[in-house]
Design a protein around this motif. Sequence first.
Motif, mmCIF file in Angstrom:
data_model
loop_
_atom_site.group_PDB
_atom_site.id
_atom_site.type_symbol
_atom_site.label_atom_id
_atom_site.label_comp_id
_atom_site.label_asym_id
_atom_site.label_seq_id
_atom_site.Cartn_x
_atom_site.Cartn_y
_atom_site.Cartn_z
ATOM 1 N N GLN A 173 0.822 -1.208 0.000
ATOM 2 C CA GLN A 173 0.000 0.000 0.000
ATOM 3 C C GLN A 173 0.858 1.261 0.000
ATOM 4 O OE1 GLN A 173 -4.245 -0.552 1.487
ATOM 5 N NE2 GLN A 173 -2.982 -1.284 3.180
ATOM 6 N N CYS A 174 2.076 1.169 0.477
ATOM 7 C CA CYS A 174 2.996 2.312 0.382
ATOM 8 C C CYS A 174 3.339 2.614 -1.072
ATOM 9 C CB CYS A 174 4.274 2.032 1.168
ATOM 10 S SG CYS A 174 4.063 2.108 2.943
ATOM 11 N N LEU A 175 3.216 1.624 -1.940
ATOM 12 C CA LEU A 175 3.530 1.842 -3.347
ATOM 13 C C LEU A 175 2.515 2.744 -4.037
ATOM 14 C CD1 LEU A 175 4.690 -1.716 -4.459
ATOM 15 C CD2 LEU A 175 6.091 0.241 -3.784
ATOM 16 N N ALA A 176 1.414 3.087 -3.383
ATOM 17 C CA ALA A 176 0.447 4.022 -3.957
ATOM 18 C C ALA A 176 0.968 5.449 -3.912
ATOM 19 C CB ALA A 176 -0.889 3.928 -3.220
ATOM 20 N N ASN A 177 2.072 5.678 -3.205
ATOM 21 C CA ASN A 177 2.632 7.017 -3.051
ATOM 22 C C ASN A 177 3.842 7.179 -3.977
ATOM 23 O OD1 ASN A 177 3.745 9.407 -2.191
ATOM 24 N ND2 ASN A 177 3.666 8.895 -0.018
ATOM 25 N N PRO A 178 3.733 8.054 -4.997
ATOM 26 C CA PRO A 178 4.875 8.236 -5.906
ATOM 27 C C PRO A 178 6.128 8.753 -5.194
ATOM 28 C CG PRO A 178 2.897 9.178 -6.864
ATOM 29 C CD PRO A 178 2.559 8.782 -5.459
ATOM 30 N N THR A 179 5.970 9.483 -4.107
ATOM 31 C CA THR A 179 7.133 9.969 -3.362
ATOM 32 C C THR A 179 7.900 8.802 -2.743
ATOM 33 O OG1 THR A 179 5.927 12.007 -2.910
ATOM 34 C CG2 THR A 179 7.860 11.558 -1.556
ATOM 35 N N TYR A 180 7.177 7.794 -2.265
ATOM 36 C CA TYR A 180 7.839 6.620 -1.697
ATOM 37 C C TYR A 180 8.578 5.835 -2.785
ATOM 38 C CZ TYR A 180 8.575 2.272 0.826
ATOM 39 O OH TYR A 180 9.144 1.171 1.409
ATOM 40 N N ILE A 181 7.966 5.715 -3.952
ATOM 41 C CA ILE A 181 8.630 5.028 -5.058
ATOM 42 C C ILE A 181 9.896 5.791 -5.455
ATOM 43 C CG2 ILE A 181 8.378 4.293 -7.460
ATOM 44 C CD1 ILE A 181 5.398 3.871 -6.880
ATOM 45 N N HIS A 182 9.815 7.116 -5.440
ATOM 46 C CA HIS A 182 10.982 7.946 -5.735
ATOM 47 C C HIS A 182 12.083 7.704 -4.694
ATOM 48 C CE1 HIS A 182 13.329 11.427 -6.967
ATOM 49 N NE2 HIS A 182 13.249 11.912 -5.736
ATOM 50 N N TYR A 183 11.682 7.587 -3.437
ATOM 51 C CA TYR A 183 12.631 7.291 -2.360
ATOM 52 C C TYR A 183 13.334 5.957 -2.610
ATOM 53 C CZ TYR A 183 14.177 5.507 2.165
ATOM 54 O OH TYR A 183 14.902 4.933 3.163
#
Length: 194
Positions: free
Chosen positions: A30-40
Amino acid sequence: MAELSPSEKKIYKDPDDGRQRFLLELEFIQCLANPTYIHYLAQNRYFEDEAFIGYLKYLQYWQRPEYLKFIMYPHCLFFLELLQNPTFRNAMAYPASKEVAHRQQFYFWKNYRNNRLKHILPRPLPETTADTPVSAAPPPPPVPPGTAPPASIAPPAAASAPSPMPYGIPPGSGLAKNDPRNSTTDRRKRKKDG
Protein backbone atom coordinates in the motif's frame (compact mmCIF):
# COMPACT_ATOMS: atom_id res chain seq x y z
CA MET A 1 14.23 -42.28 17.78
CA ALA A 2 15.02 -41.41 14.15
CA GLU A 3 17.14 -38.37 13.40
CA LEU A 4 15.80 -35.60 11.13
CA SER A 5 17.58 -34.92 7.87
CA PRO A 6 19.21 -31.49 7.44
CA SER A 7 16.51 -30.37 5.00
CA GLU A 8 13.76 -31.19 7.54
CA LYS A 9 15.53 -29.25 10.29
CA LYS A 10 15.59 -26.03 8.21
CA ILE A 11 11.82 -25.81 7.65
CA TYR A 12 10.61 -22.60 9.24
CA LYS A 13 7.14 -22.41 10.75
CA ASP A 14 5.60 -19.01 11.47
CA PRO A 15 4.57 -18.79 15.11
CA ASP A 16 1.47 -16.76 14.15
CA ASP A 17 0.60 -18.74 10.98
CA GLY A 18 1.83 -15.96 8.68
CA ARG A 19 -0.29 -13.13 10.10
CA GLN A 20 2.70 -10.86 10.74
CA ARG A 21 4.09 -11.48 7.25
CA PHE A 22 0.68 -10.80 5.70
CA LEU A 23 0.38 -7.46 7.52
CA LEU A 24 3.92 -6.40 6.61
CA GLU A 25 3.41 -7.19 2.93
CA LEU A 26 0.03 -5.44 2.94
CA GLU A 27 1.58 -2.34 4.49
CA PHE A 28 4.47 -2.33 2.03
CA ILE A 29 2.33 -2.81 -1.05
CA GLN A 30 0.00 0.00 0.00
CA CYS A 31 3.00 2.31 0.38
CA LEU A 32 3.53 1.84 -3.35
CA ALA A 33 0.45 4.02 -3.96
CA ASN A 34 2.63 7.02 -3.05
CA PRO A 35 4.88 8.24 -5.91
CA THR A 36 7.13 9.97 -3.36
CA TYR A 37 7.84 6.62 -1.70
CA ILE A 38 8.63 5.03 -5.06
CA HIS A 39 10.98 7.95 -5.74
CA TYR A 40 12.63 7.29 -2.36
CA LEU A 41 13.16 3.63 -3.28
CA ALA A 42 14.67 4.62 -6.62
CA GLN A 43 16.94 7.26 -5.05
CA ASN A 44 18.26 4.71 -2.56
CA ARG A 45 18.95 2.21 -5.35
CA TYR A 46 16.54 -0.47 -4.21
CA PHE A 47 15.57 -1.03 -7.84
CA GLU A 48 19.13 -2.06 -8.67
CA ASP A 49 18.92 -5.05 -6.32
CA GLU A 50 17.79 -8.21 -8.13
CA ALA A 51 16.35 -9.66 -4.92
CA PHE A 52 14.14 -6.59 -4.49
CA ILE A 53 12.97 -6.83 -8.12
CA GLY A 54 12.10 -10.47 -7.47
CA TYR A 55 10.18 -9.41 -4.37
CA LEU A 56 8.15 -6.95 -6.46
CA LYS A 57 7.32 -9.78 -8.88
CA TYR A 58 6.33 -11.99 -5.97
CA LEU A 59 3.97 -9.31 -4.63
CA GLN A 60 1.80 -9.54 -7.74
CA TYR A 61 -0.27 -12.17 -5.95
CA TRP A 62 -2.08 -9.21 -4.32
CA GLN A 63 -3.98 -8.78 -7.58
CA ARG A 64 -5.93 -11.98 -6.91
CA PRO A 65 -9.48 -11.45 -5.56
CA GLU A 66 -8.88 -13.21 -2.24
CA TYR A 67 -6.14 -10.67 -1.40
CA LEU A 68 -7.50 -7.70 -3.32
CA LYS A 69 -10.30 -7.16 -0.80
CA PHE A 70 -7.78 -6.12 1.88
CA ILE A 71 -6.26 -3.25 -0.13
CA MET A 72 -7.47 0.24 0.72
CA TYR A 73 -5.38 2.16 -1.85
CA PRO A 74 -5.93 0.53 -5.25
CA HIS A 75 -3.37 2.77 -6.95
CA CYS A 76 -0.70 0.63 -5.33
CA LEU A 77 -1.59 -2.20 -7.71
CA PHE A 78 -1.28 0.14 -10.68
CA PHE A 79 2.17 1.25 -9.54
CA LEU A 80 3.16 -2.34 -8.74
CA GLU A 81 2.39 -3.22 -12.34
CA LEU A 82 4.42 -0.24 -13.58
CA LEU A 83 7.35 -1.24 -11.35
CA GLN A 84 7.70 -4.47 -13.32
CA ASN A 85 9.05 -2.30 -16.16
CA PRO A 86 12.75 -1.33 -15.80
CA THR A 87 12.20 1.91 -17.73
CA PHE A 88 9.65 3.09 -15.18
CA ARG A 89 11.91 2.07 -12.28
CA ASN A 90 14.78 4.11 -13.73
CA ALA A 91 12.57 7.11 -14.49
CA MET A 92 11.27 7.29 -10.93
CA ALA A 93 14.75 8.22 -9.73
CA TYR A 94 14.22 11.71 -11.17
CA PRO A 95 12.16 14.30 -9.25
CA ALA A 96 10.38 15.44 -12.43
CA SER A 97 9.04 11.92 -13.03
CA LYS A 98 7.85 11.73 -9.45
CA GLU A 99 5.99 15.03 -9.87
CA VAL A 100 4.36 13.88 -13.11
CA ALA A 101 3.17 10.66 -11.48
CA HIS A 102 1.90 12.55 -8.44
CA ARG A 103 0.08 15.13 -10.60
CA GLN A 104 -1.56 12.47 -12.76
CA GLN A 105 -2.68 10.61 -9.66
CA PHE A 106 -4.19 13.82 -8.27
CA TYR A 107 -6.10 14.54 -11.47
CA PHE A 108 -7.43 10.99 -11.52
CA TRP A 109 -8.76 11.37 -7.98
CA LYS A 110 -10.12 14.82 -8.72
CA ASN A 111 -12.13 13.77 -11.79
CA TYR A 112 -12.91 10.14 -11.00
CA ARG A 113 -16.37 10.76 -9.53
CA ASN A 114 -17.49 13.06 -12.34
CA ASN A 115 -16.20 10.66 -14.98
CA ARG A 116 -18.04 7.77 -13.35
CA LEU A 117 -21.27 9.78 -13.12
CA LYS A 118 -21.25 10.22 -16.89
CA HIS A 119 -21.62 6.47 -17.22
CA ILE A 120 -23.96 5.89 -14.28
CA LEU A 121 -26.61 8.59 -14.66
CA PRO A 122 -29.61 7.79 -16.86
CA ARG A 123 -29.50 9.27 -20.32
CA PRO A 124 -32.43 11.27 -21.71
CA LEU A 125 -34.83 9.45 -23.98
CA PRO A 126 -34.32 9.96 -27.70
CA GLU A 127 -36.50 12.53 -29.43
CA THR A 128 -39.82 11.28 -30.77
CA THR A 129 -39.98 10.98 -34.54
CA ALA A 130 -42.89 11.29 -36.94
CA ASP A 131 -43.24 7.49 -36.98
CA THR A 132 -43.97 7.20 -33.26
CA PRO A 133 -47.39 8.36 -32.09
CA VAL A 134 -47.44 11.18 -29.60
CA SER A 135 -50.05 10.83 -26.89
CA ALA A 136 -52.32 13.87 -26.83
CA ALA A 137 -53.70 15.38 -23.66
CA PRO A 138 -57.35 14.53 -23.03
CA PRO A 139 -59.80 17.23 -24.11
CA PRO A 140 -61.08 19.51 -21.34
CA PRO A 141 -64.55 18.78 -20.00
CA PRO A 142 -67.37 20.78 -21.59
CA VAL A 143 -68.16 24.08 -19.90
CA PRO A 144 -71.83 24.65 -18.99
CA PRO A 145 -73.35 27.75 -20.61
CA GLY A 146 -73.15 30.91 -18.49
CA THR A 147 -70.09 29.89 -16.47
CA ALA A 148 -66.53 31.05 -16.83
CA PRO A 149 -64.10 28.58 -18.34
CA PRO A 150 -61.70 27.05 -15.79
CA ALA A 151 -58.15 28.35 -15.60
CA SER A 152 -55.92 26.46 -17.92
CA ILE A 153 -53.93 23.81 -16.20
CA ALA A 154 -50.40 23.23 -17.38
CA PRO A 155 -49.53 19.66 -18.27
CA PRO A 156 -47.49 17.87 -15.64
CA ALA A 157 -43.79 18.56 -15.93
CA ALA A 158 -41.58 15.77 -17.15
CA ALA A 159 -39.74 13.91 -14.43
CA SER A 160 -36.41 15.58 -13.89
CA ALA A 161 -33.18 13.63 -13.94
CA PRO A 162 -31.58 12.99 -10.56
CA SER A 163 -29.05 15.50 -9.43
CA PRO A 164 -25.44 14.60 -10.18
CA MET A 165 -24.66 15.74 -6.64
CA PRO A 166 -27.08 13.60 -4.59
CA TYR A 167 -25.30 14.28 -1.32
CA GLY A 168 -25.59 18.05 -1.39
CA ILE A 169 -26.95 20.11 1.50
CA PRO A 170 -30.75 20.01 1.44
CA PRO A 171 -32.40 23.42 1.16
CA GLY A 172 -33.71 24.76 4.43
CA SER A 173 -31.49 22.50 6.52
CA GLY A 174 -29.67 25.43 8.10
CA LEU A 175 -26.29 23.91 7.39
CA ALA A 176 -25.51 26.28 4.55
CA LYS A 177 -26.14 29.28 6.81
CA ASN A 178 -23.34 28.26 9.15
CA ASP A 179 -20.83 27.81 6.36
CA PRO A 180 -18.46 30.82 6.47
CA ARG A 181 -17.97 30.68 2.70
CA ASN A 182 -21.68 31.35 2.17
CA SER A 183 -21.93 34.17 4.66
CA THR A 184 -23.92 37.11 3.33
CA THR A 185 -22.78 39.62 5.93
CA ASP A 186 -19.81 41.79 5.19
CA ARG A 187 -16.72 40.91 7.21
CA ARG A 188 -16.02 44.56 7.93
CA LYS A 189 -19.42 44.92 9.53
CA ARG A 190 -18.81 41.91 11.76
CA LYS A 191 -15.55 43.37 12.99
CA LYS A 192 -17.20 46.68 13.84
CA ASP A 193 -20.08 44.99 15.66
CA GLY A 194 -17.77 42.78 17.74
